[in-house]
Design a protein around this motif. Structure first.
Motif, PDB file in Angstrom:
ATOM      1  N   GLN A  34      22.774  -5.127  79.073  1.00 24.43           N
ATOM      2  CA  GLN A  34      23.189  -4.784  80.432  1.00 24.43           C
ATOM      3  C   GLN A  34      22.005  -4.241  81.247  1.00 24.43           C
ATOM      4  O   GLN A  34      21.856  -4.541  82.431  1.00 24.43           O
ATOM      5  N   ALA A  35      21.183  -3.458  80.564  1.00 23.06           N
ATOM      6  CA  ALA A  35      19.996  -2.915  81.231  1.00 23.06           C
ATOM      7  C   ALA A  35      19.060  -4.047  81.643  1.00 23.06           C
ATOM      8  O   ALA A  35      18.470  -4.029  82.739  1.00 23.06           O
ATOM      9  N   GLU A  36      18.926  -5.077  80.765  1.00 19.07           N
ATOM     10  CA  GLU A  36      18.058  -6.212  81.066  1.00 19.07           C
ATOM     11  C   GLU A  36      18.509  -6.923  82.341  1.00 19.07           C
ATOM     12  O   GLU A  36      17.700  -7.284  83.201  1.00 19.07           O
ATOM     13  N   LYS A  37      19.832  -7.120  82.475  1.00 22.55           N
ATOM     14  CA  LYS A  37      20.360  -7.773  83.683  1.00 22.55           C
ATOM     15  C   LYS A  37      20.029  -6.955  84.936  1.00 22.55           C
ATOM     16  O   LYS A  37      19.672  -7.513  85.978  1.00 22.55           O
ATOM     17  N   ALA A  38      20.150  -5.629  84.810  1.00 18.25           N
ATOM     18  CA  ALA A  38      19.852  -4.756  85.958  1.00 18.25           C
ATOM     19  C   ALA A  38      18.372  -4.843  86.331  1.00 18.25           C
ATOM     20  O   ALA A  38      18.023  -4.913  87.520  1.00 18.25           O
ATOM     21  N   TYR A  39      17.499  -4.864  85.305  1.00 19.03           N
ATOM     22  CA  TYR A  39      16.063  -4.962  85.590  1.00 19.03           C
ATOM     23  C   TYR A  39      15.692  -6.325  86.176  1.00 19.03           C
ATOM     24  O   TYR A  39      14.805  -6.425  87.034  1.00 19.03           O
ATOM     25  N   ASN A  40      16.359  -7.368  85.723  1.00 21.92           N
ATOM     26  CA  ASN A  40      16.096  -8.690  86.302  1.00 21.92           C
ATOM     27  C   ASN A  40      16.443  -8.711  87.791  1.00 21.92           C
ATOM     28  O   ASN A  40      15.724  -9.291  88.602  1.00 21.92           O
ATOM     29  N   TRP A  78      18.013   2.419  83.874  1.00 21.67           N
ATOM     30  CA  TRP A  78      17.429   3.392  82.939  1.00 21.67           C
ATOM     31  C   TRP A  78      18.513   4.056  82.087  1.00 21.67           C
ATOM     32  O   TRP A  78      18.340   4.241  80.878  1.00 21.67           O
ATOM     33  N   ASN A  79      19.632   4.413  82.718  1.00 26.97           N
ATOM     34  CA  ASN A  79      20.709   5.063  81.973  1.00 26.97           C
ATOM     35  C   ASN A  79      21.339   4.117  80.952  1.00 26.97           C
ATOM     36  O   ASN A  79      21.677   4.533  79.836  1.00 26.97           O
ATOM     37  N   LEU A  80      21.503   2.852  81.321  1.00 31.87           N
ATOM     38  CA  LEU A  80      22.028   1.875  80.363  1.00 31.87           C
ATOM     39  C   LEU A  80      21.087   1.735  79.177  1.00 31.87           C
ATOM     40  O   LEU A  80      21.527   1.615  78.018  1.00 31.87           O
ATOM     41  N   MET A  81      19.804   1.754  79.467  1.00 32.89           N
ATOM     42  CA  MET A  81      18.815   1.701  78.391  1.00 32.89           C
ATOM     43  C   MET A  81      18.914   2.953  77.531  1.00 32.89           C
ATOM     44  O   MET A  81      18.819   2.898  76.298  1.00 32.89           O
ATOM     45  N   GLY A  82      19.137   4.105  78.164  1.00 33.70           N
ATOM     46  CA  GLY A  82      19.288   5.354  77.419  1.00 33.70           C
ATOM     47  C   GLY A  82      20.500   5.339  76.512  1.00 33.70           C
ATOM     48  O   GLY A  82      20.493   5.924  75.425  1.00 33.70           O
ATOM     49  N   LEU A  83      21.562   4.633  76.948  1.00 26.89           N
ATOM     50  CA  LEU A  83      22.776   4.513  76.122  1.00 26.89           C
ATOM     51  C   LEU A  83      22.651   3.452  75.033  1.00 26.89           C
ATOM     52  O   LEU A  83      23.563   3.284  74.208  1.00 26.89           O
ATOM     53  N   GLY A  84      21.530   2.716  75.051  1.00 22.11           N
ATOM     54  CA  GLY A  84      21.334   1.650  74.066  1.00 22.11           C
ATOM     55  C   GLY A  84      21.977   0.341  74.475  1.00 22.11           C
ATOM     56  O   GLY A  84      22.062  -0.593  73.671  1.00 22.11           O
ATOM     57  N   LYS A  85      22.439   0.221  75.707  1.00 22.90           N
ATOM     58  CA  LYS A  85      23.056  -1.016  76.201  1.00 22.90           C
ATOM     59  C   LYS A  85      21.958  -1.889  76.823  1.00 22.90           C
ATOM     60  O   LYS A  85      21.863  -2.055  78.041  1.00 22.90           O
ATOM     61  N   ARG A 110       8.434  -2.765  86.460  1.00 26.25           N
ATOM     62  CA  ARG A 110       7.901  -3.668  85.429  1.00 26.25           C
ATOM     63  C   ARG A 110       7.691  -2.919  84.120  1.00 26.25           C
ATOM     64  O   ARG A 110       7.955  -3.440  83.038  1.00 26.25           O
ATOM     65  N   LEU A 111       7.193  -1.681  84.232  1.00 28.12           N
ATOM     66  CA  LEU A 111       6.981  -0.858  83.029  1.00 28.12           C
ATOM     67  C   LEU A 111       8.310  -0.602  82.322  1.00 28.12           C
ATOM     68  O   LEU A 111       8.434  -0.801  81.099  1.00 28.12           O
ATOM     69  N   ASN A 112       9.301  -0.161  83.085  1.00 30.68           N
ATOM     70  CA  ASN A 112      10.600   0.162  82.489  1.00 30.68           C
ATOM     71  C   ASN A 112      11.302  -1.082  81.954  1.00 30.68           C
ATOM     72  O   ASN A 112      11.975  -1.035  80.912  1.00 30.68           O
ATOM     73  N   ALA A 113      11.150  -2.219  82.658  1.00 29.00           N
ATOM     74  CA  ALA A 113      11.716  -3.478  82.155  1.00 29.00           C
ATOM     75  C   ALA A 113      11.044  -3.864  80.836  1.00 29.00           C
ATOM     76  O   ALA A 113      11.688  -4.420  79.930  1.00 29.00           O
ATOM     77  N   GLY A 114       9.755  -3.549  80.726  1.00 30.95           N
ATOM     78  CA  GLY A 114       9.038  -3.784  79.467  1.00 30.95           C
ATOM     79  C   GLY A 114       9.598  -2.936  78.340  1.00 30.95           C
ATOM     80  O   GLY A 114       9.754  -3.418  77.203  1.00 30.95           O
ATOM     81  N   TYR A 115       9.921  -1.665  78.635  1.00 29.48           N
ATOM     82  CA  TYR A 115      10.551  -0.812  77.625  1.00 29.48           C
ATOM     83  C   TYR A 115      11.854  -1.445  77.136  1.00 29.48           C
ATOM     84  O   TYR A 115      12.169  -1.452  75.929  1.00 29.48           O
ATOM     85  N   CYS A 116      12.628  -1.956  78.107  1.00 29.27           N
ATOM     86  CA  CYS A 116      13.923  -2.548  77.764  1.00 29.27           C
ATOM     87  C   CYS A 116      13.741  -3.724  76.793  1.00 29.27           C
ATOM     88  O   CYS A 116      14.459  -3.834  75.784  1.00 29.27           O
ATOM     89  N   GLN A 117      12.777  -4.601  77.090  1.00 26.67           N
ATOM     90  CA  GLN A 117      12.527  -5.748  76.204  1.00 26.67           C
ATOM     91  C   GLN A 117      12.020  -5.295  74.838  1.00 26.67           C
ATOM     92  O   GLN A 117      12.389  -5.862  73.801  1.00 26.67           O
ATOM     93  N   TRP A 118      11.207  -4.267  74.824  1.00 27.81           N
ATOM     94  CA  TRP A 118      10.661  -3.730  73.564  1.00 27.81           C
ATOM     95  C   TRP A 118      11.794  -3.178  72.702  1.00 27.81           C
ATOM     96  O   TRP A 118      11.896  -3.486  71.506  1.00 27.81           O
ATOM     97  N   LEU A 119      12.651  -2.344  73.301  1.00 25.26           N
ATOM     98  CA  LEU A 119      13.772  -1.755  72.557  1.00 25.26           C
ATOM     99  C   LEU A 119      14.749  -2.833  72.101  1.00 25.26           C
ATOM    100  O   LEU A 119      15.410  -2.700  71.058  1.00 25.26           O
ATOM    101  N   THR A 153      26.028   7.393  83.914  1.00 25.04           N
ATOM    102  CA  THR A 153      26.355   5.971  84.051  1.00 25.04           C
ATOM    103  C   THR A 153      27.720   5.772  84.698  1.00 25.04           C
ATOM    104  O   THR A 153      27.901   4.892  85.549  1.00 25.04           O
ATOM    105  N   ASN A 154      28.681   6.591  84.310  1.00 24.38           N
ATOM    106  CA  ASN A 154      30.023   6.476  84.902  1.00 24.38           C
ATOM    107  C   ASN A 154      29.969   6.691  86.420  1.00 24.38           C
ATOM    108  O   ASN A 154      30.610   5.965  87.187  1.00 24.38           O
TER     109      ASN A 154
END
Length: 727
Positions: free
Chosen positions: A640-646, A630-637, A659-668, A608-609
């Motif tokens: 921030q990940a949602e904004k990137a997927y949008n 994906w990395n922001l989602m992996g860090l639990g952020k 769309r699949l990965n954005a769905g993971y983000c919303q689920w988590l 991420t850095n």
């Protein structure tokens, strides 16, 4: 060929190839007993008796210093007998060979008779110049008709001829090299020899082709002989050691080796003909047809009336249409310059004329005196088109005949202004200069195109050995070239195959030239394993071996990083990408690959850095945003990940997986409704909306990631059902 006969002949020739003389004699005897009507078996009886004598002498303890020579001589005699026997079977049971035999049955061809006929023809043509009209035209047509009948029958005779003697071979080589016969006749004889030797290997005929290639001064004869002996190479061990030695000797000549490699590349262009034709039909022809100025109807061809208001409502429309048409035409011409056979798609529809019912006509060099097009030529007299086709048209001979016949059939239905255009010297558009037509590469390309059309379009092609078959077209992998200088050219040839994405060629070549001490070949093998065989684990072994020898080679390190990644060794992959990244800090592609490898090895923070830095240096980069999300989602952020997927989903470069990965983000993040909607969008975009297991398989693929972020196995099952079955 009948399955039982095919099996018996295959068994016989396999035994001959393995030099199992005793077993081969028994197999031949069994065949003769099965088909006694096909051949007089006196020679087989002589071979059997000689072999029994050999065994008898050995049984009595006699030491014969000539035993090995006698054994090999008996093998050669039995091979000749078996080949003649097989040809007798073919001419009585396989339609193509039966027809060839029938057409040549009533003529007695001798070497002296053939020579006399060919030389007399040249003399008679020369004498025509002394004739005056009106009798000259009549005599000319009759002369060419009689000679064509002879050549058609000779072609058929050679095609189904049995094994030749060395005397026959010497006589025909001398004839083909003689300046006293017509080059068209010589070329047609070479083509007949090619078909004959491909389907029934004969060392004498093969030698004719090889010697003609080495000694001919006429480039068309020489190149036809080259294609002939290369295509005639048997796909097994049947080629004798003395011929292998001869091939090895001639390949010491760099020019010959280069010519063979060029030929191999040109064959690959032939193999790509269908996909080139599809590309032209799909991407180029629609644009050409849309912007041309003609209406083609069943009643003829007419010009479209120009719309006088077109440029008023859309200024420059006609200029843009012309530019698009020119651009499409240039694309097609560039394909041709690169070696593509751009005319196959169109001319393949023109092989239904009765002209092509005669096999020899597929190989006849184009000449306007050919009796089978004489009426056509008469219809087109006074039209420069024929002269242009013959002298300058960028077509192979087969297509020149097709074109001439096709033009003749529509000439009377063309509008007057098109007839006038055809009568201009520039009617054909792009032409080929006489200098280019004499180049070996061009001559060979035209020969191959003739051959390719025959083996793709001739109705009885399935009864013949096809040199363009997947197993045969890479002739450099034939055993005849083992241990020759040709191996020095193999790595570059393989790079060519990689560029043209020819998986079959690489597979065939690497099976014969897999040298562990050759870094270039090992590198090619690694690319093949990664790109074509989908075997990253094997690629890793190969690349590690190369890296031990060349630790500083960045190309190898890059491939190794990829191979580690695709085989699931993400930490090792990250280490390789890190080394590449440190030596090339400005390469964003390497940096991004490094981040992906870090993410897969769950080193999200480090990735991420670096991604933030890359995002600043490359604003609005969709691939960077995708990996960062994906990395922001992996860090639990998740916010921030949602904004990137949008941002991603609003982009024109969004992919279905986003769309699949954005769905993971919303689920988590805990928004189940939003996750379900995104998963449904993913299924719809992926074309799997009606498949119950479509989302389940994706969730299973990412099972480890999801469970590590607090999603249980039961939650995964429930989400799959929720997405699939709920409206």
């Amino acid at each position: 060929m009948d399955n039982n006969a095919a099996r018996q002949f295959k068994d016989l020739f396999n035994k001959l190839d393995s030099k199992m003389l005793g077993d081969a004699i028994q197999a031949a005897r069994k065949l003769v007993d099965t088909y006694p009507q096909l051949i007089y078996a006196e020679e087989l009886e002589n071979i059997e008796n000689n072999y029994k004598l050999m065994l008898g002498y050995m049984r009595q303890g006699f030491i014969d210093p000539q035993r090995e020579n006698i054994y090999n001589d008996l093998l050669a005699r039995l091979y000749r007998f078996a080949s003649d026997f097989r040809m007798s079977y073919l001419t009585q049971n396989v339609p193509f060979f039966t027809e060839m035999s029938r057409k040549s049955a009533n003529r007695n061809f001798t070497n002296d008779g053939i020579k006399q006929e060919l030389e007399n023809f040249v003399a008679d043509v020369a004498m025509l110049s002394l004739e005056t009209e009106p009798g000259k035209t009549t005599k000319s047509k009759e002369l060419y008709r009689r000679h064509n009948d002879f050549m058609q029958a000779l072609f058929c005779h050679i095609t189904v001829s049995k094994q030749w003697s060395e005397h026959d071979a010497e006589a025909i080589v001398k004839l083909l090299l003689s300046p006293t016969i017509d080059t068209i006749d010589a070329q047609l004889i070479v083509s007949a020899l090619t078909i004959a030797t491909m389907n029934s290997f004969d060392t004498s005929k093969f030698n004719v082709l090889l010697d003609t290639y080495l000694k001919a001064h006429d480039e068309k004869i020489r190149q036809k002989a080259l294609v002939g002996w290369v295509f005639s190479l048997p796909s097994n061990a049947r080629i004798p050691d003395r011929l292998k030695s001869k091939i090895n000797d001639i390949l010491k000549d760099t020019n010959i080796a280069n010519e063979l490699i060029e030929l191999q590349k040109q064959i690959v262009f032939c193999m790509n003909t269908q996909q080139d034709a599809d590309k032209i039909q799909r991407d180029i022809m629609p644009e050409l047809m849309k912007n041309n100025n003609l209406n083609i109807t069943r009643f003829g061809i007419t010009e479209k009336e120009e719309d006088p208001m077109a440029d008023v409502f859309d200024p420059g429309a006609s200029d843009r249409a012309m530019e698009k048409m020119e651009e499409s035409f240039k694309k097609m011409m560039n394909m041709q310059k690169a070696g593509s056979d751009i005319y196959f798609g169109g001319f393949s529809q023109m092989k239904r004329f009765p002209f092509f019912y005669n096999v020899a006509n597929w190989f006849y060099p184009f000449h306007i005196e050919h009796p089978d097009i004489s009426n056509t030529v008469d219809n087109l007299k006074g039209t420069p088109l024929l002269v242009n086709i013959l002298n300058n048209g960028p077509f192979c001979d087969s297509d020149k005949y097709s074109f001439t016949l096709a033009v003749s059939s529509v000439i009377n239905r063309l509008p007057d202004n098109m007839k006038e255009m055809i009568n201009t010297p520039d009617a054909l558009g792009q032409v080929v200069s006489s200098e280019e037509q004499e180049q070996p590469t061009y001559v060979r390309r035209m020969i191959l195109q003739d051959m390719y059309r025959f083996f793709r379009l001739f109705t009885q092609r399935g009864q013949l050995v096809n040199p363009f078959d997947i197993e045969r077209f890479t002739f450099v992998s034939n055993d005849a070239f083992s241990g020759t200088k040709i191996k020095e050219y193999i790595p570059d040839l393989c790079y060519f195959m990689i560029k043209h994405k020819n998986k079959d060629a690489l597979k065939n070549i690497l099976s014969k030239y897999d040298y562990l001490d050759d870094t270039r070949l090992q590198l090619v093998k690694s690319v093949y394993l990664l790109n074509f065989k989908n075997a990253p684990g094997e690629a890793v072994e190969c690349l590690e071996s190369i890296r031990n020898r060349e630790p500083d080679n960045k190309r190898i390190l890059s491939l190794l990083a990829r191979a580690y990644f695709e085989s699931g060794k993400y930490e090792r992959s990250a280490q390789c990408y890190e080394a590449l990244h440190e030596t090339d800090l400005g390469n964003s592609t390497v940096s991004l690959n490094y981040c992906v490898a870090l993410a897969k090895s769950e080193n999200y923070e480090k990735a991420t850095n670096l991604l933030y830095k890359l995002d600043i240096e490359n604003p609005n980069s969709t691939p960077i945003t995708r990996v960062l999300a994906w990395n922001l989602m992996g860090l639990g952020k998740y916010e921030q990940a949602e904004k990137a997927y949008n941002r991603l989903l609003k982009s024109d470069e969004a992919e279905t997986g986003d769309r699949l990965n954005a769905g993971y983000c919303q689920w988590l993040k805990g928004d189940i409704k939003a996750a379900v909607m995104l998963f449904k969008d993913f299924m719809k975009a992926n074309g799997n909306g009606k498949q119950a297991n479509s989302i389940s398989s994706e969730l299973i693929n990412d099972y480890e990631f999801l469970t590590k972020h607090g999603i249980s196995e039961i939650d995964i099952r429930l989400m799959a059902d929720l997405t699939t079955y709920e409206a």
